[in-house]
Write an enzyme that holds these catalytic residues in place. Structure first.
Site, PDB file in Angstrom:
ATOM      1  N   ASN A   1      24.108  53.128  -0.086  1.00 50.18           N
ATOM      2  CA  ASN A   1      24.191  53.750  -1.405  1.00 50.18           C
ATOM      3  C   ASN A   1      25.369  53.190  -2.188  1.00 50.18           C
ATOM      4  O   ASN A   1      26.391  52.826  -1.635  1.00 50.18           O
ATOM      5  CB  ASN A   1      24.279  55.281  -1.279  1.00 50.18           C
ATOM      6  CG  ASN A   1      25.695  55.797  -1.235  1.00 50.18           C
ATOM      7  OD1 ASN A   1      26.353  55.949  -2.263  1.00 50.18           O
ATOM      8  ND2 ASN A   1      26.195  56.052  -0.021  1.00 50.18           N
ATOM      9  N   ARG A   2      25.147  53.116  -3.495  1.00 47.68           N
ATOM     10  CA  ARG A   2      26.240  52.809  -4.424  1.00 47.68           C
ATOM     11  C   ARG A   2      26.126  53.774  -5.606  1.00 47.68           C
ATOM     12  O   ARG A   2      26.077  53.373  -6.770  1.00 47.68           O
ATOM     13  CB  ARG A   2      26.209  51.341  -4.872  1.00 47.68           C
ATOM     14  CG  ARG A   2      24.867  50.817  -5.370  1.00 47.68           C
ATOM     15  CD  ARG A   2      25.014  49.421  -5.984  1.00 47.68           C
ATOM     16  NE  ARG A   2      23.788  48.900  -6.523  1.00 47.68           N
ATOM     17  CZ  ARG A   2      22.918  48.114  -5.871  1.00 47.68           C
ATOM     18  NH1 ARG A   2      23.148  47.753  -4.613  1.00 47.68           N
ATOM     19  NH2 ARG A   2      21.825  47.675  -6.480  1.00 47.68           N
TER      20      ARG A   2
ATOM     21  N   PHE B   1      29.723  58.327  -7.457  1.00 47.25           N
ATOM     22  CA  PHE B   1      30.196  59.676  -7.843  1.00 47.25           C
ATOM     23  C   PHE B   1      29.510  60.192  -9.114  1.00 47.25           C
ATOM     24  O   PHE B   1      30.159  60.622 -10.073  1.00 47.25           O
ATOM     25  CB  PHE B   1      31.718  59.717  -8.060  1.00 47.25           C
ATOM     26  CG  PHE B   1      32.566  59.414  -6.863  1.00 47.25           C
ATOM     27  CD1 PHE B   1      32.049  59.440  -5.574  1.00 47.25           C
ATOM     28  CD2 PHE B   1      33.924  59.133  -7.029  1.00 47.25           C
ATOM     29  CE1 PHE B   1      32.859  59.172  -4.470  1.00 47.25           C
ATOM     30  CE2 PHE B   1      34.738  58.870  -5.935  1.00 47.25           C
ATOM     31  CZ  PHE B   1      34.206  58.880  -4.658  1.00 47.25           C
TER      32      PHE B   1
ATOM     33  N   ASN C   1      38.901  62.399  -0.861  1.00 44.22           N
ATOM     34  CA  ASN C   1      38.084  61.224  -0.561  1.00 44.22           C
ATOM     35  C   ASN C   1      38.738  59.959  -1.110  1.00 44.22           C
ATOM     36  O   ASN C   1      38.688  59.694  -2.305  1.00 44.22           O
ATOM     37  CB  ASN C   1      36.682  61.409  -1.163  1.00 44.22           C
ATOM     38  CG  ASN C   1      35.806  60.191  -0.916  1.00 44.22           C
ATOM     39  OD1 ASN C   1      36.124  59.346  -0.085  1.00 44.22           O
ATOM     40  ND2 ASN C   1      34.715  60.099  -1.653  1.00 44.22           N
TER      41      ASN C   1
ATOM     42  N   SER D   1      35.438  56.122  -0.461  1.00 46.38           N
ATOM     43  CA  SER D   1      34.159  55.652  -0.993  1.00 46.38           C
ATOM     44  C   SER D   1      34.298  54.199  -1.435  1.00 46.38           C
ATOM     45  O   SER D   1      35.252  53.855  -2.142  1.00 46.38           O
ATOM     46  CB  SER D   1      33.721  56.484  -2.188  1.00 46.38           C
ATOM     47  OG  SER D   1      32.654  55.811  -2.838  1.00 46.38           O
TER      48      SER D   1
ATOM     49  N   ASN E   1      32.408  52.789  -3.582  1.00 46.07           N
ATOM     50  CA  ASN E   1      31.692  52.597  -4.845  1.00 46.07           C
ATOM     51  C   ASN E   1      32.497  52.920  -6.095  1.00 46.07           C
ATOM     52  O   ASN E   1      31.953  52.915  -7.192  1.00 46.07           O
ATOM     53  CB  ASN E   1      30.396  53.408  -4.827  1.00 46.07           C
ATOM     54  CG  ASN E   1      29.506  52.985  -3.658  1.00 46.07           C
ATOM     55  OD1 ASN E   1      29.311  51.798  -3.441  1.00 46.07           O
ATOM     56  ND2 ASN E   1      29.026  53.953  -2.898  1.00 46.07           N
ATOM     57  N   THR E   2      33.782  53.232  -5.929  1.00 49.73           N
ATOM     58  CA  THR E   2      34.688  53.380  -7.072  1.00 49.73           C
ATOM     59  C   THR E   2      35.778  52.330  -6.893  1.00 49.73           C
ATOM     60  O   THR E   2      36.602  52.441  -5.982  1.00 49.73           O
ATOM     61  CB  THR E   2      35.295  54.803  -7.114  1.00 49.73           C
ATOM     62  OG1 THR E   2      34.227  55.741  -7.321  1.00 49.73           O
ATOM     63  CG2 THR E   2      36.316  54.941  -8.233  1.00 49.73           C
TER      64      THR E   2
ATOM     65  N   LYS F   1      39.597  62.048   4.025  1.00 50.94           N
ATOM     66  CA  LYS F   1      38.412  61.349   4.550  1.00 50.94           C
ATOM     67  C   LYS F   1      38.608  59.853   4.458  1.00 50.94           C
ATOM     68  O   LYS F   1      38.858  59.324   3.367  1.00 50.94           O
ATOM     69  CB  LYS F   1      37.177  61.774   3.761  1.00 50.94           C
ATOM     70  CG  LYS F   1      35.886  61.138   4.285  1.00 50.94           C
ATOM     71  CD  LYS F   1      34.678  61.798   3.671  1.00 50.94           C
ATOM     72  CE  LYS F   1      33.392  61.143   4.143  1.00 50.94           C
ATOM     73  NZ  LYS F   1      32.210  61.784   3.540  1.00 50.94           N
TER      74      LYS F   1
ATOM     75  N   ASN G   1      33.731  57.690   6.295  1.00 50.40           N
ATOM     76  CA  ASN G   1      32.824  57.440   5.186  1.00 50.40           C
ATOM     77  C   ASN G   1      31.887  56.273   5.548  1.00 50.40           C
ATOM     78  O   ASN G   1      31.863  55.824   6.690  1.00 50.40           O
ATOM     79  CB  ASN G   1      33.642  57.126   3.923  1.00 50.40           C
ATOM     80  CG  ASN G   1      32.995  57.655   2.658  1.00 50.40           C
ATOM     81  OD1 ASN G   1      31.800  57.432   2.439  1.00 50.40           O
ATOM     82  ND2 ASN G   1      33.755  58.351   1.831  1.00 50.40           N
TER      83      ASN G   1
ATOM     84  N   GLY H   1      24.313  55.937   8.532  1.00 49.66           N
ATOM     85  CA  GLY H   1      23.219  56.096   9.486  1.00 49.66           C
ATOM     86  C   GLY H   1      23.497  55.398  10.814  1.00 49.66           C
ATOM     87  O   GLY H   1      24.652  55.090  11.143  1.00 49.66           O
TER      88      GLY H   1
ATOM     89  N   GLY I   1      26.459  58.412  11.410  1.00 47.02           N
ATOM     90  CA  GLY I   1      25.346  58.033  12.288  1.00 47.02           C
ATOM     91  C   GLY I   1      24.867  59.104  13.244  1.00 47.02           C
ATOM     92  O   GLY I   1      24.086  58.806  14.152  1.00 47.02           O
TER      93      GLY I   1
HETATM   94  C1  FMN Z   1      23.567  58.946  -0.741  1.00 47.16           C
HETATM   95  C2  FMN Z   1      24.938  59.170  -0.169  1.00 47.16           C
HETATM   96  C3  FMN Z   1      25.946  59.636  -1.004  1.00 47.16           C
HETATM   97  C4  FMN Z   1      27.231  59.863  -0.491  1.00 47.16           C
HETATM   98  N1  FMN Z   1      28.199  60.324  -1.321  1.00 47.16           N
HETATM   99  C5  FMN Z   1      29.429  60.599  -0.827  1.00 47.16           C
HETATM  100  C6  FMN Z   1      30.436  61.142  -1.660  1.00 47.16           C
HETATM  101  O1  FMN Z   1      30.225  61.406  -2.863  1.00 47.16           O
HETATM  102  N2  FMN Z   1      31.660  61.389  -1.110  1.00 47.16           N
HETATM  103  C7  FMN Z   1      31.930  61.153   0.211  1.00 47.16           C
HETATM  104  O2  FMN Z   1      33.050  61.410   0.672  1.00 47.16           O
HETATM  105  N3  FMN Z   1      30.989  60.615   1.031  1.00 47.16           N
HETATM  106  C8  FMN Z   1      29.754  60.347   0.535  1.00 47.16           C
HETATM  107  N4  FMN Z   1      28.797  59.829   1.375  1.00 47.16           N
HETATM  108  C9  FMN Z   1      29.160  59.525   2.776  1.00 47.16           C
HETATM  109  C10 FMN Z   1      28.714  60.616   3.733  1.00 47.16           C
HETATM  110  O3  FMN Z   1      29.336  61.835   3.412  1.00 47.16           O
HETATM  111  C11 FMN Z   1      29.057  60.240   5.195  1.00 47.16           C
HETATM  112  O4  FMN Z   1      30.459  60.131   5.331  1.00 47.16           O
HETATM  113  C12 FMN Z   1      28.425  58.911   5.600  1.00 47.16           C
HETATM  114  O5  FMN Z   1      27.133  58.784   5.027  1.00 47.16           O
HETATM  115  C13 FMN Z   1      28.314  58.761   7.117  1.00 47.16           C
HETATM  116  O6  FMN Z   1      27.534  59.794   7.681  1.00 47.16           O
HETATM  117  P1  FMN Z   1      25.947  59.646   8.007  1.00 47.16           P
HETATM  118  O7  FMN Z   1      25.779  58.372   8.775  1.00 47.16           O
HETATM  119  O8  FMN Z   1      25.585  60.881   8.772  1.00 47.16           O
HETATM  120  O9  FMN Z   1      25.265  59.604   6.670  1.00 47.16           O
HETATM  121  C14 FMN Z   1      27.505  59.590   0.877  1.00 47.16           C
HETATM  122  C15 FMN Z   1      26.481  59.119   1.703  1.00 47.16           C
HETATM  123  C16 FMN Z   1      25.217  58.904   1.206  1.00 47.16           C
HETATM  124  C17 FMN Z   1      24.140  58.400   2.131  1.00 47.16           C
END
Ligand code: FMN
Length: 270
Positions: A30-31, A34, A89, A92, A94-95, A130, A159, A181, A210
């Site tokens: 994802n990108r 926010f 946070n 991320s 993407n910022t 985080k 993250n 994932g 994951g």
């Molecule tokens: C679509 C999407 C949007 C996300 N947005 C944020 C976010 O706004 N802030 C944040 O701290 N992490 C964000 N994450 C990261 C997740 O909170 C998590 O840390 C990361 O996906 C790893 O966990 P997972 O493998 O169970 O998804 C996002 C992840 C995804 C897939």
């Protein structure tokens, strides 16, 4: 439940497409950037909630912010009184520039500002940082030290990753953004384990990255997590996954002779 990331001002996020399934890899890139309605709107929602369950609020900085630290300060002041915990946070991808706040000097400035804000407002809401999975041992040393010095309650690891582990099969693997994932499980669990060796019980560690089964949640706990979170696996498995994880985790704990989650925290990390 953790809400966010919320920024002070509303913002649209990146142009779509900005979310990609890697179905062959049980992963997502994802990108989003926010996309959110801003902290005033988040505060209105949080104020209306019934006080049941744990709700954390995850705060960040606007993309076009002239002063990122002021954004965190403002988000904390506005939202901390309404949440059960606050996540800062700085991870991320993407910022642009956000992850630089994980570096020692910037991190000290940020956590110093938030510590001041806590004193000024008299807020006791637990504060967690985080972090990204793409950090080396030196950076983890600095982060653990800063978290302890500035009185944080915990760290969330991790993250999404900007790395693209070898072996990804899906053609979407070439998209820009943060990967989450199944392919994130091993690297994020290793970061968690390294944090545990540094802080043990002095901070609460939340393991994320994951998790798709009770066995995955159990591995995070054994690596040092007191709590776990997941996101991407819900895309592939649906909400019934949570009940399955709880059932399977309880069975794994019992199999190994643990009578509570607490007894298993960090047993693999030594
Ligand atoms: C679509 C999407 C949007 C996300 N947005 C944020 C976010 O706004 N802030 C944040 O701290 N992490 C964000 N994450 C990261 C997740 O909170 C998590 O840390 C990361 O996906 C790893 O966990 P997972 O493998 O169970 O998804 C996002 C992840 C995804 C897939």
């Amino acid at each position: 439940m953790e809400c966010g990331t919320v920024t002070p001002q509303p913002q649209a996020g990146n142009p779509p497409p900005r979310l990609f399934r890697l179905a062959h890899d049980r992963a997502v890139i994802n990108r989003m950037g926010f996309n959110n309605r801003g902290m005033e709107d988040a505060a209105r929602h949080l104020a209306r909630r019934k006080r049941s369950g744990i709700v954390g609020i995850n705060i960040g900085a606007n993309k076009d912010s002239a002063d990122r630290i002021a954004d965190f300060r403002g988000g904390f002041a506005q939202l901390a009184p309404l949440a059960d915990y606050v996540t800062v946070n700085v991870s991320s991808p993407n910022t642009p520039g956000l992850r630089a706040l994980q570096e020692k000097d910037e991190l000290w400035r940020l956590l110093g500002a938030l510590a001041e804000e806590r004193v000024r407002t008299g807020t006791t809401t637990p504060l967690l940082l985080k972090i990204a999975p793409d950090l080396d041992a030196r950076a983890l040393d600095d982060i653990a030290e800063a978290a302890l010095i500035f009185g944080l309650q915990g760290l969330i690891a991790t993250n999404t990753t900007i790395a693209r582990p070898a072996g990804l099969k899906d053609s979407n693997a070439r998209e820009d953004g943060g990967l989450s994932g199944a392919p994130l499980f091993a690297p994020s669990t290793e970061i968690l384990r390294q944090l545990w060796t540094r802080v043990e019980t002095r901070l609460v560690l939340i393991g994320v990255g994951g998790i798709a089964s009770g066995a995955d949640a159990y591995a995070k706990i054994r690596a040092g997590a007191s709590l776990v979170q997941l996101y991407t696996a819900l895309v592939f498995e649906g909400p019934g996954l949570i009940g399955r994880i709880k059932r399977d985790l309880a069975a794994l704990l019992a199999r190994d002779g643990f009578s509570s989650v607490a007894q298993a925290i960090g047993v693999d990390a030594a």
